[in-house]
Design a protein around this motif. Structure first.
Motif, mmCIF file in Angstrom:
data_model
loop_
_atom_site.group_PDB
_atom_site.id
_atom_site.type_symbol
_atom_site.label_atom_id
_atom_site.label_comp_id
_atom_site.label_asym_id
_atom_site.label_seq_id
_atom_site.Cartn_x
_atom_site.Cartn_y
_atom_site.Cartn_z
ATOM 1 N N LEU A 37 4.633 -2.725 2.172
ATOM 2 C CA LEU A 37 5.479 -1.667 1.855
ATOM 3 C C LEU A 37 5.634 -2.358 0.334
ATOM 4 C CD1 LEU A 37 8.318 -0.553 3.957
ATOM 5 C CD2 LEU A 37 6.867 0.979 2.552
ATOM 6 N N GLY A 38 5.359 -1.432 -0.688
ATOM 7 C CA GLY A 38 5.341 -1.682 -2.402
ATOM 8 C C GLY A 38 6.937 -1.841 -2.376
ATOM 9 N N PRO A 39 6.583 -2.262 -3.213
ATOM 10 C CA PRO A 39 8.458 -2.129 -4.440
ATOM 11 C C PRO A 39 9.514 -1.489 -4.322
ATOM 12 C CG PRO A 39 6.420 -3.777 -5.636
ATOM 13 C CD PRO A 39 5.884 -2.690 -4.764
ATOM 14 N N GLY A 40 10.530 -1.263 -3.577
ATOM 15 C CA GLY A 40 11.300 -0.534 -3.459
ATOM 16 C C GLY A 40 10.595 0.500 -1.964
ATOM 17 N N ARG A 73 0.744 -1.363 0.032
ATOM 18 C CA ARG A 73 -0.336 -0.052 -0.056
ATOM 19 C C ARG A 73 1.145 1.257 0.279
ATOM 20 N NH1 ARG A 73 -4.374 2.865 -1.318
ATOM 21 N NH2 ARG A 73 -5.200 4.243 0.974
ATOM 22 N N PHE A 74 1.901 1.106 0.755
ATOM 23 C CA PHE A 74 2.400 2.294 0.672
ATOM 24 C C PHE A 74 4.250 2.119 0.190
ATOM 25 C CE2 PHE A 74 -0.052 1.971 4.539
ATOM 26 C CZ PHE A 74 -0.841 3.233 4.541
ATOM 27 N N ASP A 75 4.400 3.399 -0.371
ATOM 28 C CA ASP A 75 5.760 3.287 -0.638
ATOM 29 C C ASP A 75 6.787 3.910 0.205
ATOM 30 O OD1 ASP A 75 5.578 4.057 -3.825
ATOM 31 O OD2 ASP A 75 4.203 5.810 -2.850
ATOM 32 N N ALA A 76 6.442 4.277 1.461
ATOM 33 C CA ALA A 76 7.446 4.283 2.773
ATOM 34 C C ALA A 76 6.783 4.604 3.958
ATOM 35 C CB ALA A 76 7.929 5.920 2.404
#
Length: 282
Positions: A258-261, A229-232
């Motif tokens: 957390l999403g990929p990367g 769901r989240f980028d950070a």
């Protein structure tokens, strides 16, 4: 070895935290190129006690990434007012602070002076009632935890994340939102979320802090979010309260949401804390 020394001082929980975080540190450093990463990995993988005791107490403070952005929005008259208020209400703290801390202090003072319903540089003086958990109150807390917001923004930016690019970021353990408030003011294009198991704190934040998304969470995983769901995600003074087993469960949950990367920022008892505890009872 550090583990032996801390065991002698009956600091079992801290030992386990250090062991878990050491493993994560070594894995993270494996992916980081450069001489400094190799040196830190070598030190962490060698005699941990000697390494910790050789580290001077940290006096580092983050650059004013958020505080400077918000301070720059002030008019000349507002800057003069902020400095006048700071000199009269928190004189010693203001005069003895670094240039970075002064920016935050001046913002706190101006926000506090604007009173209920007022707004300065996107910050309001709203504060929960005494019955609701809130980590700090008064003039130097007005508008939110600016210097912690500076820390979060600085570290996430160092990781290569552009907070102005419309990302989705979670404050894990947000309480009443004191850290995410100034982050949202500085980066309104980012979708800011917060979660916490404290019903009263989350309820207050939901009712009073707009343009932010607050969620009630449980004391055990999972969080009320879909995977990736989240980028950070950041958690300030959260893992230092977990048992070793709970710390592992929540690290696994961070990996899920957390999403990929994606990037995870957490604060922990570090080298200075371990050295302090190791010498505390001597």
């Amino acid at each position: 070895m550090l583990v032996t020394r801390l065991a002698d001082l009956s600091l079992g929980p801290l030992i386990e935290h250090v062991k878990v975080l050491r493993r994560w540190l070594l894995r993270a450093l494996d992916a980081v190129p450069g001489r400094l990463a190799r040196e830190w990995k070598g030190a962490a993988d060698a005699n941990f006690a000697d390494f910790i005791e050789s580290r001077p107490e940290s006096t580092w403070s983050p650059p004013p990434v958020v505080s400077a952005q918000l301070h720059d929005r002030l008019t000349d008259d507002e800057v003069r007012d902020a400095r006048r208020i700071a000199a009269s209400t928190v004189r010693d703290a203001w005069r003895n602070s670094s240039a970075a801390d002064r920016l935050a202090i001046e913002l706190h003072c101006l926000v506090h002076a604007c009173g209920p319903g007022g707004s300065v540089a996107g910050l309001t003086s709203l504060e929960p009632p005494p019955t609701v958990h809130h980590s700090s109150r008064g003039v130097l807390a007005s508008g939110g935890a600016l210097r912690l917001a500076d820390l979060v923004a600085h570290v996430i930016t160092l990781a290569g994340v552009d907070l102005s690019s419309g990302l989705r970021v979670l404050d894990f353990g947000c309480s009443t939102g004191r850290v995410v408030r100034p982050l949202q003011a500085a980066y309104p294009g980012t979708e800011w979320h917060g979660c916490d198991p404290n019903v009263e704190a989350v309820g207050w934040a939901q009712s009073n802090l707009h343009n932010l998304h607050f969620h009630l969470s449980e004391t055990e995983p999972p969080l009320p979010f879909p995977s990736e769901r989240f980028d950070a995600v950041f958690g300030i003074s959260v893992w230092s309260h977990f048992s070793p087993a709970a710390a592992r469960r929540w690290l696994d949950e961070m990996a899920r949401v957390l999403g990929p990367g994606g990037h995870l920022l957490i604060t922990t008892h570090g080298f200075a804390s371990a050295a302090h505890f190791a010498h505390q009872d001597k």
